[in-house]
Design a protein around this motif. Structure first.
Motif, PDB file in Angstrom:
ATOM      1  N   GLN A   1      49.445  41.265  39.884  1.00 15.02           N
ATOM      2  CA  GLN A   1      49.994  42.221  40.831  1.00 15.02           C
ATOM      3  C   GLN A   1      49.510  41.924  42.243  1.00 15.02           C
ATOM      4  N   VAL A   2      48.245  41.573  42.404  1.00 13.40           N
ATOM      5  CA  VAL A   2      47.736  41.214  43.731  1.00 13.40           C
ATOM      6  C   VAL A   2      48.484  40.021  44.280  1.00 13.40           C
ATOM      7  N   ALA A   3      48.675  39.006  43.447  1.00  6.09           N
ATOM      8  CA  ALA A   3      49.342  37.786  43.910  1.00  6.09           C
ATOM      9  C   ALA A   3      50.757  38.055  44.393  1.00  6.09           C
ATOM     10  N   SER A   4      51.415  39.063  43.830  1.00  7.34           N
ATOM     11  CA  SER A   4      52.812  39.324  44.187  1.00  7.34           C
ATOM     12  C   SER A   4      52.978  40.414  45.246  1.00  7.34           C
ATOM     13  N   THR A   5      51.928  41.187  45.533  1.00 12.59           N
ATOM     14  CA  THR A   5      52.100  42.337  46.432  1.00 12.59           C
ATOM     15  C   THR A   5      51.195  42.321  47.652  1.00 12.59           C
ATOM     16  N   TRP A   6      50.322  41.339  47.808  1.00 13.53           N
ATOM     17  CA  TRP A   6      49.305  41.416  48.858  1.00 13.53           C
ATOM     18  C   TRP A   6      49.893  41.461  50.258  1.00 13.53           C
ATOM     19  N   ARG A   7      51.135  40.983  50.441  1.00 15.50           N
ATOM     20  CA  ARG A   7      51.752  40.988  51.772  1.00 15.50           C
ATOM     21  C   ARG A   7      52.260  42.376  52.184  1.00 15.50           C
ATOM     22  N   LEU A   8      52.315  43.317  51.253  1.00 19.53           N
ATOM     23  CA  LEU A   8      52.847  44.644  51.554  1.00 19.53           C
ATOM     24  C   LEU A   8      51.833  45.467  52.353  1.00 19.53           C
TER      25      LEU A   8
ATOM     26  N   ILE B   1      40.080  42.460  50.218  1.00 22.48           N
ATOM     27  CA  ILE B   1      39.773  42.739  48.823  1.00 22.48           C
ATOM     28  C   ILE B   1      40.828  42.125  47.905  1.00 22.48           C
ATOM     29  N   CYS B   2      42.031  41.903  48.402  1.00 22.22           N
ATOM     30  CA  CYS B   2      43.002  41.117  47.636  1.00 22.22           C
ATOM     31  C   CYS B   2      42.474  39.692  47.437  1.00 22.22           C
ATOM     32  N   TRP B   3      41.886  39.122  48.498  1.00 20.79           N
ATOM     33  CA  TRP B   3      41.234  37.811  48.370  1.00 20.79           C
ATOM     34  C   TRP B   3      40.147  37.873  47.297  1.00 20.79           C
ATOM     35  N   LEU B   4      39.345  38.937  47.330  1.00 19.17           N
ATOM     36  CA  LEU B   4      38.269  39.093  46.363  1.00 19.17           C
ATOM     37  C   LEU B   4      38.818  39.144  44.942  1.00 19.17           C
ATOM     38  N   ALA B   5      39.926  39.858  44.751  1.00 21.38           N
ATOM     39  CA  ALA B   5      40.525  39.982  43.423  1.00 21.38           C
ATOM     40  C   ALA B   5      40.840  38.617  42.838  1.00 21.38           C
ATOM     41  N   LEU B   6      41.484  37.777  43.622  1.00 21.84           N
ATOM     42  CA  LEU B   6      41.902  36.481  43.093  1.00 21.84           C
ATOM     43  C   LEU B   6      40.737  35.505  43.006  1.00 21.84           C
ATOM     44  N   ASP B   7      39.797  35.609  43.925  1.00 21.55           N
ATOM     45  CA  ASP B   7      38.616  34.746  43.846  1.00 21.55           C
ATOM     46  C   ASP B   7      37.842  35.022  42.566  1.00 21.55           C
ATOM     47  N   ARG B   8      37.651  36.291  42.224  1.00 21.09           N
ATOM     48  CA  ARG B   8      36.918  36.630  41.012  1.00 21.09           C
ATOM     49  C   ARG B   8      37.754  36.377  39.761  1.00 21.09           C
ATOM     50  N   ALA B   9      39.067  36.537  39.860  1.00 25.30           N
ATOM     51  CA  ALA B   9      39.932  36.234  38.712  1.00 25.30           C
ATOM     52  C   ALA B   9      39.879  34.747  38.375  1.00 25.30           C
ATOM     53  N   VAL B  10      39.831  33.903  39.385  1.00 23.67           N
ATOM     54  CA  VAL B  10      39.693  32.462  39.146  1.00 23.67           C
ATOM     55  C   VAL B  10      38.382  32.181  38.401  1.00 23.67           C
ATOM     56  N   ALA B  11      37.312  32.832  38.832  1.00 22.09           N
ATOM     57  CA  ALA B  11      36.018  32.623  38.189  1.00 22.09           C
ATOM     58  C   ALA B  11      36.017  33.120  36.742  1.00 22.09           C
ATOM     59  N   LEU B  12      36.792  34.168  36.459  1.00 17.17           N
ATOM     60  CA  LEU B  12      36.840  34.742  35.111  1.00 17.17           C
ATOM     61  C   LEU B  12      37.865  34.066  34.208  1.00 17.17           C
ATOM     62  N   ALA B  13      38.677  33.173  34.745  1.00 18.83           N
ATOM     63  CA  ALA B  13      39.809  32.603  34.005  1.00 18.83           C
ATOM     64  C   ALA B  13      39.444  32.067  32.627  1.00 18.83           C
ATOM     65  N   PRO B  14      38.288  31.388  32.449  1.00 19.00           N
ATOM     66  CA  PRO B  14      37.982  30.884  31.093  1.00 19.00           C
ATOM     67  C   PRO B  14      37.880  31.971  30.026  1.00 19.00           C
ATOM     68  N   ARG B  15      37.713  33.220  30.422  1.00 13.52           N
ATOM     69  CA  ARG B  15      37.596  34.302  29.442  1.00 13.52           C
ATOM     70  C   ARG B  15      38.877  35.127  29.324  1.00 13.52           C
TER      71      ARG B  15
END
Length: 595
Positions: free
Chosen positions: A389-396, A417-431
């Motif tokens: 959702q962040v990836a698709s809506t952050w420009r709004l 904080i949208c940046w933070l969402a995706l930065d932490r999601a990348v770090a969590l991706a293996p799980r």
């Protein structure tokens, strides 16, 4: 003059199901016995006629009070010309409950134990319940064992006293008794639904001892190693007290409609669980060494959010995950210090606030070591859905973390904080399983960062401002280094910190959210402490921290804001965000490099 104690006069009681406020003069002026967000049976906080239960000496005198260490059991000592007496107040724990069991099956009983210390003190009890926020005046019935039953609408209350023959007088109970040195008199007020099981019956002295032990069990398992341990432990206890144990939800505050400005209309209901506050609470409890039930608490968040689609993720929920929290006014209540309207419900649940997913994902990342190598399905789906959702809506545009009710804007803090969402999601991706898309998330993350750095900076002001293209300062810019979007030592960030401190800060350590904000916002003040510590100014940061500590009440409690002229606390209390800010700032002073 109408009964109207200062907000800072109130002490906080909790059984991790509901909460009560008791004033220095011995009056319980707020209690929502079923849940934190249920209708109050005592609402004198918001109207002199809203109901209360007072126990105090007939003769006025000096008052001192303190919590039993690491508990929300409050002991108030009254020193009068006749002698001294202590009143200990608590919301009862279930017999045998310890630590994290507190609140699972709380009996909904308010305990008040009067202990004679010196002399012989005449005491007065005044009990006037008014359920449904004062809309109902109950029938009172004397009971054969000496108690009084109050019934009205869906509510049944039973008031009892050990060795006291209580009798009603119309729509209230008034009772005078004496307590000599060494003598103890206990009272219990038990709540139940009118058409279910009867109210519990407890021995007040035994129940009080059990409640103290239940709270003390937290102390035995949590060990905070940093600076300001006493203040951190108090704030952690407050956060635990605001936690609705049955679900894991954290109430933003105990109260509704305490004003941001006396006589103003920014009076909102904070008795619900904001995802932002919930996530920040999880980080603060990690700092305070209280992360034991991370899996269950995140399960509440995942179930409350449900499957994530195209609609914005809700900002807040009821304590058991209710989504529709539509707001209405209680026109019959005068409001605290005549500050109207009094609201029940909060229409912010309808808003788009783009920072919320990032706060939740960051909390998962913070506590991932407690959540196992493989996440449960609901947790995986929540994180992936939030990231998508962040990836698709952050420009709004959105309403921002201050939940403005005028128009949507491109708030700098929301984008960060949208940046933070995706930065932490990348770090969590293996799980996160097969649906994780870390390559795309990383690309969008980098685009967000570049956009914020370009659009959020105002060269003329010399600071990152509140929104893209705006010249208005906003203390939420201090959140950028706190979450790691920019280091505090970055030249532009350092400039922003200094501009905010100069333009929005005050001589007594407070920080306003914006230039026209009439009060200092406690959380923002602690953010400035963190920023200064990270910017390599530990002495200045510590001095500021000490100033902000001085705005707590005598029990270490903070409301949301502080009046700039009088120093009085304003806004709903106790405020979770204020105590979160204290915990995180204390840890930042301990270890400025913490992430």
């Amino acid at each position: 003059m109408a009964h109207q104690p200062a907000i800072s006069d109130y002490g906080f009681l909790s059984d991790c199901r509901s909460g009560a406020l008791v004033a220095r003069d011995g009056s319980v002026d707020w209690w929502c016995p079923d849940r934190f967000d249920s209708p109050a049976v005592f609402a004198r906080l918001l109207d002199p006629a809203g109901g209360h239960w007072r126990i105090a000496p007939l003769a006025a005198g000096r008052v001192e009070r303190a919590y039993r260490p690491d508990t929300l059991v409050l002991r108030t000592v009254h020193h009068t010309p006749e002698g001294s007496v202590a009143v200990t107040d608590a919301l009862a724990a279930e017999v045998g409950a310890r630590g994290h069991e507190l609140g699972m099956n709380s009996p909904a009983v308010l305990l008040r134990v009067v202990e004679g210390l010196t002399g012989r003190v005449r005491m007065h009890l005044d009990f006037a319940p008014r359920p449904e926020y004062g809309l109902l005046t109950p029938y009172l019935h004397d009971r054969s064992e000496g108690g009084v039953l109050a019934t009205a609408g869906p509510v049944a209350l039973v008031l009892r006293g050990t060795g006291q023959a209580l009798r009603h007088d119309g729509d209230r109970v008034t009772h005078t008794f004496e307590v000599a040195a060494g003598q103890t008199v206990g009272f219990d007020l038990a709540y139940a639904g009118a058409y279910g099981d009867p109210p519990a019956r407890l021995d007040p002295l035994v129940a009080l001892s059990e409640t103290v032990h239940a709270w003390e069990a937290f102390r035995e398992t949590h060990h905070y190693p940093g600076r300001y341990p006493e203040q951190v432990r108090t704030s952690a206890t407050v956060l635990i007290g605001l936690t609705y144990t049955r679900s894991g939800a954290v109430a933003a505050a105990l109260t509704t409609s305490l004003p941001e400005q006396l006589g103003g209309d920014r009076n909102y209901d904070y008795r619900y669980s904001w995802l932002r506050d919930f996530a920040m609470t999880m980080r603060a409890l990690w700092v305070a060494a209280c992360p034991d039930e991370a899996s269950r608490l995140f399960a509440w968040a995942a179930r409350s959010i449900g499957r994530i689609g195209d609609q914005p993720v809700p900002v807040l929920f009821g304590l058991e995950g209710e989504r529709d929290l539509s707001e209405h006014d209680c026109a019959h209540l005068r409001g605290y210090a005549d500050s109207r309207p009094v609201r029940v419900g909060n229409d912010a649940w309808r808003q788009r606030q783009l920072d919320v997913p990032g706060e939740v994902i960051a909390a998962v990342w913070r506590l991932h070591d407690y959540l196992g190598e493989t996440f449960e399905e609901e947790l995986r789906e929540m994180v992936v859905g939030l990231a998508e959702q962040v990836a698709s809506t952050w420009r709004l545009p959105d309403r921002g973390m201050w939940e403005t009710r005028d128009t949507e804007r491109h708030y700098v803090s929301s984008k960060a904080i949208c940046w933070l969402a995706l930065d932490r999601a990348v770090a969590l991706a293996p799980r996160l399983g097969e649906r994780a898309d870390p390559r795309r998330w990383a690309a969008v993350r980098d685009e967000i960062r570049a956009t914020v750095l370009r659009e959020g900076w105002n060269e003329r002001i010399g600071a990152y401002t509140g929104a893209f293209g705006s010249a208005e300062l906003d203390a939420s810019a201090l959140f950028l280094p706190v979450v790691g979007f920019l280091p505090a030592t970055d030249p532009r960030m350092r400039s922003t910190i200094e501009v905010v401190a100069r333009e929005l800060g005050t001589d007594d350590g407070l920080v306003r959210r914006w230039n026209t904000d009439p009060a200092g916002f406690v959380l923002c003040s602690f953010w400035l402490v963190e920023c200064l510590a990270m910017a390599g100014q530990p002495d200045r940061a510590a001095a500021l921290f000490e100033q902000v500590l001085g705005h707590a009440n005598d029990l270490g409690l903070y409301a949301e804001q502080i009046d700039l002229d009088s120093g009085a606390q304003l806004g709903n209390t106790p405020q979770a965000l204020s105590h979160i800010g204290l915990i995180n700032a204390a840890w930042r002073l301990t270890d400025p490099s913490t992430d």
